[in-house]
Structures are given as C-alpha cells and as structure tokens.
Design a protein around this motif. Structure first.
Motif, PDB file in Angstrom:
ATOM      1  N   VAL A 155       0.987  -1.175  -0.076  1.00  0.00           N
ATOM      2  CA  VAL A 155      -0.207   0.040  -0.014  1.00  0.00           C
ATOM      3  C   VAL A 155       0.893   1.138  -0.018  1.00  0.00           C
ATOM      4  O   VAL A 155       1.763   1.390   0.906  1.00  0.00           O
ATOM      5  CB  VAL A 155      -0.933   0.249   1.286  1.00  0.00           C
ATOM      6  N   LEU A 156       0.601   2.160  -0.895  1.00  0.00           N
ATOM      7  CA  LEU A 156       1.511   3.260  -1.082  1.00  0.00           C
ATOM      8  C   LEU A 156       1.279   4.366  -0.264  1.00  0.00           C
ATOM      9  O   LEU A 156       0.080   4.768  -0.168  1.00  0.00           O
ATOM     10  CB  LEU A 156       1.732   3.806  -2.674  1.00  0.00           C
ATOM     11  N   THR A 157       1.851   5.157   0.316  1.00  0.00           N
ATOM     12  CA  THR A 157       1.717   6.507   1.043  1.00  0.00           C
ATOM     13  C   THR A 157       2.410   7.434   0.274  1.00  0.00           C
ATOM     14  O   THR A 157       3.775   7.425   0.269  1.00  0.00           O
ATOM     15  CB  THR A 157       2.053   6.464   2.541  1.00  0.00           C
ATOM     16  N   GLY A 158       1.985   8.206  -0.402  1.00  0.00           N
ATOM     17  CA  GLY A 158       2.606   9.256  -1.143  1.00  0.00           C
ATOM     18  C   GLY A 158       2.646  10.609  -0.479  1.00  0.00           C
ATOM     19  O   GLY A 158       1.978  11.576  -0.657  1.00  0.00           O
ATOM     20  N   THR A 159       3.881  10.478   0.331  1.00  0.00           N
ATOM     21  CA  THR A 159       3.871  11.934   1.206  1.00  0.00           C
ATOM     22  C   THR A 159       5.246  12.498   1.200  1.00  0.00           C
ATOM     23  O   THR A 159       6.239  11.652   0.586  1.00  0.00           O
ATOM     24  CB  THR A 159       3.384  11.381   2.701  1.00  0.00           C
ATOM     25  N   SER A 160       5.250  13.639   1.488  1.00  0.00           N
ATOM     26  CA  SER A 160       6.733  13.904   1.601  1.00  0.00           C
ATOM     27  C   SER A 160       7.009  14.582   2.808  1.00  0.00           C
ATOM     28  O   SER A 160       8.315  15.175   3.132  1.00  0.00           O
ATOM     29  CB  SER A 160       6.810  15.359   0.567  1.00  0.00           C
ATOM     30  N   SER A 161       6.254  14.198   3.956  1.00  0.00           N
ATOM     31  CA  SER A 161       6.310  14.539   5.285  1.00  0.00           C
ATOM     32  C   SER A 161       6.574  13.285   6.080  1.00  0.00           C
ATOM     33  O   SER A 161       6.190  12.164   6.113  1.00  0.00           O
ATOM     34  CB  SER A 161       5.164  15.090   5.859  1.00  0.00           C
ATOM     35  N   VAL A 162       7.968  13.419   6.795  1.00  0.00           N
ATOM     36  CA  VAL A 162       8.374  12.576   7.611  1.00  0.00           C
ATOM     37  C   VAL A 162       7.285  12.158   8.665  1.00  0.00           C
ATOM     38  O   VAL A 162       6.975  10.833   9.177  1.00  0.00           O
ATOM     39  CB  VAL A 162       9.738  12.629   8.415  1.00  0.00           C
ATOM     40  N   GLU A 163       6.799  12.900   9.408  1.00  0.00           N
ATOM     41  CA  GLU A 163       5.570  12.714  10.350  1.00  0.00           C
ATOM     42  C   GLU A 163       4.672  12.153   9.887  1.00  0.00           C
ATOM     43  O   GLU A 163       4.129  11.222  10.579  1.00  0.00           O
ATOM     44  CB  GLU A 163       5.329  14.089  11.013  1.00  0.00           C
ATOM     45  N   HIS A 164       3.945  12.471   8.661  1.00  0.00           N
ATOM     46  CA  HIS A 164       2.974  11.724   7.983  1.00  0.00           C
ATOM     47  C   HIS A 164       3.265  10.313   7.815  1.00  0.00           C
ATOM     48  O   HIS A 164       2.437   9.389   8.006  1.00  0.00           O
ATOM     49  CB  HIS A 164       2.507  12.342   6.613  1.00  0.00           C
ATOM     50  N   LEU A 165       4.496  10.015   7.357  1.00  0.00           N
ATOM     51  CA  LEU A 165       5.072   8.786   7.001  1.00  0.00           C
ATOM     52  C   LEU A 165       4.817   7.645   8.196  1.00  0.00           C
ATOM     53  O   LEU A 165       4.484   6.576   8.188  1.00  0.00           O
ATOM     54  CB  LEU A 165       6.460   8.560   6.335  1.00  0.00           C
ATOM     55  N   ARG A 166       5.398   8.225   9.313  1.00  0.00           N
ATOM     56  CA  ARG A 166       5.371   7.587  10.554  1.00  0.00           C
ATOM     57  C   ARG A 166       3.984   7.153  11.021  1.00  0.00           C
ATOM     58  O   ARG A 166       3.838   5.947  11.419  1.00  0.00           O
ATOM     59  CB  ARG A 166       6.191   8.366  11.638  1.00  0.00           C
ATOM     60  N   GLN A 167       3.044   8.201  11.010  1.00  0.00           N
ATOM     61  CA  GLN A 167       1.698   7.863  11.183  1.00  0.00           C
ATOM     62  C   GLN A 167       0.992   6.844  10.315  1.00  0.00           C
ATOM     63  O   GLN A 167       0.383   5.971  10.979  1.00  0.00           O
ATOM     64  CB  GLN A 167       0.817   9.362  11.207  1.00  0.00           C
ATOM     65  N   ASN A 168       1.385   6.813   9.036  1.00  0.00           N
ATOM     66  CA  ASN A 168       0.777   5.779   8.346  1.00  0.00           C
ATOM     67  C   ASN A 168       1.415   4.603   8.495  1.00  0.00           C
ATOM     68  O   ASN A 168       0.672   3.260   8.797  1.00  0.00           O
ATOM     69  CB  ASN A 168       1.285   6.088   6.742  1.00  0.00           C
ATOM     70  N   ALA A 169       2.743   4.483   8.887  1.00  0.00           N
ATOM     71  CA  ALA A 169       3.405   3.151   9.391  1.00  0.00           C
ATOM     72  C   ALA A 169       2.676   2.752  10.414  1.00  0.00           C
ATOM     73  O   ALA A 169       2.522   1.571  10.594  1.00  0.00           O
ATOM     74  CB  ALA A 169       4.967   3.370   9.561  1.00  0.00           C
ATOM     75  N   ALA A 170       2.410   3.372  11.479  1.00  0.00           N
ATOM     76  CA  ALA A 170       1.727   3.061  12.771  1.00  0.00           C
ATOM     77  C   ALA A 170       0.347   2.353  12.533  1.00  0.00           C
ATOM     78  O   ALA A 170      -0.222   1.504  13.201  1.00  0.00           O
ATOM     79  CB  ALA A 170       1.555   4.239  13.767  1.00  0.00           C
ATOM     80  N   ALA A 171      -0.021   2.583  11.429  1.00  0.00           N
ATOM     81  CA  ALA A 171      -1.559   1.997  10.996  1.00  0.00           C
ATOM     82  C   ALA A 171      -1.417   0.472  11.056  1.00  0.00           C
ATOM     83  O   ALA A 171      -2.547  -0.313  11.060  1.00  0.00           O
ATOM     84  CB  ALA A 171      -1.997   2.327   9.669  1.00  0.00           C
ATOM     85  N   PHE A 172      -0.245   0.043  10.693  1.00  0.00           N
ATOM     86  CA  PHE A 172       0.074  -1.363  10.647  1.00  0.00           C
ATOM     87  C   PHE A 172       1.010  -2.130  11.799  1.00  0.00           C
ATOM     88  O   PHE A 172       1.411  -3.060  11.544  1.00  0.00           O
ATOM     89  CB  PHE A 172       0.954  -1.675   9.223  1.00  0.00           C
ATOM     90  N   ASP A 173       0.550  -1.400  13.105  1.00  0.00           N
ATOM     91  CA  ASP A 173       1.183  -2.082  14.162  1.00  0.00           C
ATOM     92  C   ASP A 173       0.465  -3.381  14.340  1.00  0.00           C
ATOM     93  O   ASP A 173       1.257  -4.325  14.962  1.00  0.00           O
ATOM     94  CB  ASP A 173       0.907  -1.017  15.050  1.00  0.00           C
TER      95      ASP A 173
END
Length: 318
Positions: free
Chosen positions: A290-308
C-alpha cells in the motif's frame, strides 16, 4: 538487436568511469536479490513477484514535484524514516520531478541497494536535459503535452527508457517496471510485450506490468503478456475496492488510498480515518503493498503506525 542494447550499457559504464559489473542472472535463476527480506523493525511483509516487500510502500510523486518545495535533503530524511519504519518498497516514475525522483532515489539508496525494492514507471511525456539545462525540462514537457502526446513510449525509445531509468536509479536491475497509465490498446501491441520480455530475459527488469484503474485492462495485459504485477487505485470507491476478489491472483500495488466510502446525505459524519483506509486497502485480496504518497516524515510515521497490528478480513469496509 539485444547485443547492441547490452553493448550500449557497457559503453556508458566505460565512458562514465563507473566500475563495470556483469549483468545479473535472469529473474528465473536463484539470486539474493529475489530472496531479499524486509530489513528494519518488525513489519508485515508480503510476496510481490519474487520479492519480499513491506506492506507499506513509499510513493514519490509529491517528493520531487516542482510545487512541493522539497529538496534532496528532504528526500534523504524521508527515506531514512521509511528505513526506520521497516519499509523497503519505493514507487517512482521517470516523470516525477522531471527525473529528479529517480536520480535522488539512485543516490540515496546506492549504499544499500539490496535493501530496497524499487518500482518505476515510464511512458508519460518527460524531458531529461543535462544538469545546467534542466530548467527547460518543464516547458519542453508542457509543449509535448500540448501537441497531444499523452503516452510517449515510442518504438525507438522503448529500450532506451529502461536503460536510462537503470542509470538514474543506479541499479543493475529494476525490480518492478511498469508502463505509466498507457491506453487500453497497449495490450494489443506485441512489440511492446516482446521488448518487456526481452528486458526481463536480459536481467534488466525482474517484473513488469500495466498499471490501470480499469480491471479489464489489467486482466487483458495478463492474458497477452502473462504479467501479474499491476498498480491501481484501491479504496472503497474504486473498482478494485468494490470488486473484491477480482485481482486476487495478481500482485497489486495499491495507490490513491485516501478516499472514504460514499455516505447518504443525511448520515452522520462517518469519515474514515487514514489508518482505516490504509488497512482497508491492505485487506483487499491481491494487494501486496500500500503506497503512502507523502513528503512528510511525520505523516509517513503515522501511516506506518496503522500497521502495528496485523491486517485481517475485518479491516474490509462494508
């Protein structure tokens, strides 16, 4: 013609004084590249073609766009965050940032190329002039678009585009090579199919496919060329999100995740959270990343947390 194609790659390496290295074995042969595992923190991985890929992938369309205001330093921080989150899949295209995205990825992954699985796309009009002339890339690209050139994989350019992406990405082989939003009729072009097959046999690409939001086109590409990789929109409003099981036998890269399901006008506010939409896409049969098309480090980390927590069928929105 294939020997000329290989010869052009060798000549480039000599002229640029890069250390020559042999072409990798064809994808069918056992290799560490094809058995690579996700490195980093504990993260769910799935099998896409011959590769283990993290369930969350990094999309780079915004990263290098002219309007994003992002720099190579921002790209370095974002890839570092992806590494810290356990992600190993990067999706890019030769047209993103007028080839800047490919060049940045090549530079930033050169120290550990085997850690990453890279998918790139080609076919949309793009221009890649040498360094001091790159300011003209955008107006020249616009001029091509104004002439009605929307899919630019011309006969003489097809082999060259693969080689150019390889050089910009600094890779011996492109793990996933995709045609960039081609017209549906592309699956009837035996020459394109033959070129992709030849490139795979030569070890220049491992997997290939046709991204499309039309399920019929994806299935036609499989019948014509045997390709199982594809990229498509996966959300509660898309064809792939509604026709569950239609792509279960494919290796799907899911994009355009953030679209909430339609609700009645008089319904309460049921907007889905980004985490739920990410998990929904990952639960759709056939989806591998699943792609997260972001340029924000914080946004990327939040999206990664969705798969904890592991993704299950209960994550499908009904």
């Amino acid at each position: 013609m294939l020997w000329k194609w290989r010869a052009s790659r060798i000549r480039f390496r000599v002229l640029s004084k890069e250390r020559p290295c042999p072409l990798p074995s064809p994808p069918s042969a056992p290799s560490t590249r094809h058995s690579r595992r996700v490195a980093g923190p504990e993260v769910e991985s799935r099998r896409l073609g011959g590769f283990d890929v993290s369930i969350l992938g990094l999309g780079t369309s915004r990263l290098a766009s002219m309007g994003s205001g992002r720099s190579k330093r921002d790209a370095e921080a974002l890839l570092g965050a992806a590494r810290d989150c356990g992600a190993n899949f990067i999706d890019t295209a030769d047209t993103y940032g007028f080839t800047a995205a490919e060049r940045w990825i090549g530079e930033l992954t050169a120290s550990d190329p085997d850690r990453w699985v890279v998918a790139t796309k080609t076919g949309l009009p793009t221009v890649d002039l040498p360094g001091p002339f790159r300011v003209a890339n955008q107006p020249l690209k616009k001029a091509r678009q104004l002439r009605g050139q929307t899919f630019a994989l011309e006969t003489k350019q097809r082999r060259r585009t693969i080689d150019r992406s390889l050089r910009r990405l600094r890779r011996e082989r492109i793990e996933v090579f995709l045609l960039h939003l081609p017209p549906a009729r592309v699956v009837n072009d035996d020459e394109i199919g033959g070129i992709l097959q030849d490139a795979r046999s030569a070890g220049m690409i491992a997997e290939f496919g046709v991204p499309s939001n039309d399920l019929a086109t994806i299935q036609a590409a499989h019948r014509a060329w045997g390709s199982v990789c594809t990229e498509t929109q996966v959300n509660a409003n898309s064809d792939a999100g509604n026709a569950l099981g239609a792509l279960s036998s494919f290796d799907v890269i899911a994009n355009h995740i953030m679209a909430a399901p339609a609700r009645p006008a008089d319904a309460a506010d049921h907007r889905e959270s980004p985490a739920r939409m990410l998990r929904f896409a990952a639960a759709v049969p056939g989806v591998k990343v699943v792609l997260t098309g972001t340029s924000s480090v914080e946004h990327l980390r939040q999206n990664a947390a969705a798969f904890d927590d592991p993704v299950t069928e209960s994550d499908l929105i009904t």
